[in-house]
Each structure stands twice: as structure tokens, then as C-alpha cells.
Design a protein around this motif. Structure first.
Motif, short mmCIF file in Angstrom:
data_model
loop_
_atom_site.label_atom_id
_atom_site.label_comp_id
_atom_site.label_asym_id
_atom_site.label_seq_id
_atom_site.Cartn_x
_atom_site.Cartn_y
_atom_site.Cartn_z
N VAL A 81 -4.22 -28.10 60.41
CA VAL A 81 -5.66 -28.07 60.70
C VAL A 81 -6.42 -28.91 59.67
CG1 VAL A 81 -5.58 -25.79 61.78
CG2 VAL A 81 -6.05 -25.97 59.35
N LEU A 82 -7.60 -29.31 60.07
CA LEU A 82 -8.46 -30.08 59.18
C LEU A 82 -9.23 -29.13 58.29
CD1 LEU A 82 -9.56 -32.91 58.49
CD2 LEU A 82 -11.34 -32.51 60.20
N MET A 83 -9.04 -29.23 57.00
CA MET A 83 -9.74 -28.36 56.05
C MET A 83 -11.02 -29.05 55.60
SD MET A 83 -7.87 -25.75 56.08
CE MET A 83 -8.27 -24.68 54.74
N PRO A 84 -12.05 -28.28 55.21
CA PRO A 84 -13.31 -28.89 54.79
C PRO A 84 -13.13 -29.69 53.50
CG PRO A 84 -13.34 -26.53 54.38
CD PRO A 84 -12.08 -26.83 55.14
N SER A 135 -17.15 -14.75 45.35
CA SER A 135 -17.37 -16.20 45.42
C SER A 135 -16.19 -16.92 46.05
CB SER A 135 -17.62 -16.76 44.02
OG SER A 135 -18.72 -16.13 43.43
N PHE A 136 -14.99 -16.55 45.66
CA PHE A 136 -13.81 -17.23 46.21
C PHE A 136 -13.60 -16.86 47.67
CE2 PHE A 136 -9.36 -18.71 46.34
CZ PHE A 136 -9.57 -19.97 45.83
N VAL A 137 -13.93 -15.65 48.05
CA VAL A 137 -13.81 -15.27 49.46
C VAL A 137 -14.83 -16.04 50.30
CG1 VAL A 137 -14.01 -13.37 51.13
CG2 VAL A 137 -12.72 -13.05 49.02
N VAL A 138 -16.00 -16.33 49.72
CA VAL A 138 -16.98 -17.17 50.42
C VAL A 138 -16.38 -18.55 50.68
CG1 VAL A 138 -19.19 -18.37 50.17
CG2 VAL A 138 -19.04 -15.93 49.67
N ILE A 139 -15.66 -19.10 49.69
CA ILE A 139 -14.98 -20.39 49.88
C ILE A 139 -13.93 -20.26 50.99
CG2 ILE A 139 -13.39 -22.03 48.80
CD1 ILE A 139 -14.92 -21.47 46.14
N ASN A 140 -13.17 -19.17 50.97
CA ASN A 140 -12.18 -18.94 52.04
C ASN A 140 -12.85 -18.84 53.41
OD1 ASN A 140 -10.07 -18.97 50.27
ND2 ASN A 140 -9.62 -16.80 50.42
N THR A 141 -14.02 -18.20 53.43
CA THR A 141 -14.76 -18.06 54.68
C THR A 141 -15.17 -19.43 55.20
OG1 THR A 141 -15.56 -15.89 53.96
CG2 THR A 141 -16.73 -16.91 55.78
N ASN A 142 -15.63 -20.29 54.30
CA ASN A 142 -16.00 -21.65 54.67
C ASN A 142 -14.80 -22.38 55.28
OD1 ASN A 142 -17.53 -24.12 54.79
ND2 ASN A 142 -16.49 -24.74 52.92
N CYS A 143 -13.66 -22.26 54.64
CA CYS A 143 -12.44 -22.90 55.15
C CYS A 143 -12.08 -22.34 56.52
CB CYS A 143 -11.28 -22.69 54.19
SG CYS A 143 -11.48 -23.53 52.61
N THR A 144 -12.21 -21.02 56.67
CA THR A 144 -11.87 -20.38 57.95
C THR A 144 -12.82 -20.84 59.05
OG1 THR A 144 -11.01 -18.46 56.76
CG2 THR A 144 -11.50 -18.15 59.09
N ILE A 145 -14.10 -20.96 58.73
CA ILE A 145 -15.08 -21.44 59.72
C ILE A 145 -14.68 -22.84 60.20
CG2 ILE A 145 -17.46 -22.27 60.00
CD1 ILE A 145 -18.32 -19.93 58.19
N CYS A 146 -14.28 -23.68 59.26
CA CYS A 146 -13.88 -25.05 59.63
C CYS A 146 -12.64 -25.04 60.53
CB CYS A 146 -13.62 -25.89 58.38
SG CYS A 146 -15.15 -26.25 57.51
N VAL A 147 -11.73 -24.12 60.27
CA VAL A 147 -10.52 -24.02 61.10
C VAL A 147 -10.89 -23.50 62.48
CG1 VAL A 147 -8.34 -22.80 61.38
CG2 VAL A 147 -8.96 -23.75 59.16
N VAL A 148 -11.77 -22.49 62.53
CA VAL A 148 -12.16 -21.89 63.82
C VAL A 148 -12.85 -22.92 64.69
CG1 VAL A 148 -13.72 -20.20 64.90
CG2 VAL A 148 -12.31 -19.53 62.96
N PHE A 149 -13.74 -23.72 64.11
CA PHE A 149 -14.53 -24.66 64.89
C PHE A 149 -13.99 -26.08 64.85
CE2 PHE A 149 -17.49 -21.19 63.86
CZ PHE A 149 -17.79 -20.81 65.16
N ASP A 150 -12.74 -26.22 64.46
CA ASP A 150 -12.10 -27.54 64.41
C ASP A 150 -11.91 -28.11 65.80
OD1 ASP A 150 -10.76 -29.79 63.53
OD2 ASP A 150 -8.82 -28.77 63.45
#
Length: 160
Positions: free
Chosen positions: A36-39, A145-160
Motif C-alpha cells: 500500500v501507499l503510505m503517507p 501522539s504516536f497512535v495519531v500518526i498510526n491513525t494517519n497512516c491507516t486513513i491513507c491505507v483505507v482511502f488509497d
């Protein structure tokens, strides 16, 4: 003093065990970055196990601070219950994301984890720590804070 050291060892080792078991169960499926494309702002994959090890140690320290605090037993039990639930949700997220590849569900699961971490911070800072002046809840800020970063990555994967 000896009892205090034992409680710190117990909580730190149990948090590390949760992280270690989670990594063990997902070890064959961690190649998500290839699929997957990561942010652009996502940390390099090598950083995740290092950071999570530190975060699990901080979570264990925080739980031990709460356990050893002078706060009323009901407040300590409530804070430790939320802490335990957050560990369980944290463990499960890795399986949901990496093994099941249920990315949409993993996103909502991360939101639940963020709520538990936020609750742990609030419990630690405002309900337990004032009686001891220890920063137990503040240790969860880095995890949040790190889970927020993980959430950002997950959002990018979900909407890839």
C-alpha cells in the motif's frame, strides 16, 4: 520499596509482553508497506518496533505509578481497567490491520484505542496523580501522539 520495584517490573514486563505477542502474531504480515501507499510523513518501518518498545515501557511505568499511588482504590482500579483495555485494543489492532487486512475496521479500532489512551491520560493526570504529584497520565501523551500518526497512516491505507 521492594514491593514498589516488583510492581514496576510487573507492569513494564506485562506491557512489553503484550507488544511482543502482538509482534509475534503479526510477524509474517508486516510487509504492508510494499502493498500500500503510505503517507509521506509516515515514519520508516524500522522505527515502529523501536518506538513501540519505548511506548510500552512508558505505559508500564504509568500503570505502576497509578498502582502505587495514594489515590482511592476505586480510582486506581478504574484507571488500571482502562489501561488494561487499551493494551487489549492495542494488541488487537495489529492483528486486525496486519493479519486480517481489515483496514476500515482497523481505523475505527484505532479511534477506540485513542479514546482509551485519552481516558488513561485523564485518569492518570487528574484523578490519580494529584495525590502523588507523579506524571502517570502524562506518560500516555507520547503514546497518544504516536497512535495519531498510526491513525494517519491507516486513513491513507483505507482511502488509497
Amino acid at each position: 520499596m521492594k514491593q514498589k520495584i516488583k510492581s514496576y517490573a510487573f507492569f513494564i514486563l506485562s506491557a512489553l509482553a503484550v507488544g511482543g505477542l502482538s509482534a509475534f502474531f503479526t510477524r509474517n504480515n508486516m510487509d504492508i508497506n510494499k502493498d500500500v501507499l503510505m503517507p509521506p510523513l509516515s515514519p520508516p518501518p524500522i522505527l515502529f518496533p523501536i518506538v513501540w518498545t519505548i511506548l510500552f515501557i512508558l505505559m508500564g511505568i504509568s500503570a505502576a505509578m497509578i498502582y502505587n499511588s495514594n489515590a482511592p482504590k476505586s480510582q486506581k482500579n478504574s484507571a488500571l481497567l482502562v489501561y488494561t483495555l487499551s493494551l487489549a485494543v492495542n494488541f488487537s489492532w495489529n492483528v486486525i490491520f496486519f493479519n486480517l487486512r481489515a483496514f476500515g475496521f482497523a481505523f475505527f479500532w484505532l479511534l477506540l484505542l485513542l479514546l482509551y489512551i485519552l481516558d488513561s491520560s485523564i485518569n492518570g493526570i487528574y484523578k490519580v496523580s494529584p495525590s502523588t504529584n507523579e506524571p502517570s497520565g502524562k506518560l500516555f501523551v507520547s503514546t497518544f501522539s504516536f497512535v495519531v500518526i498510526n491513525t494517519n497512516c491507516t486513513i491513507c491505507v483505507v482511502f488509497d
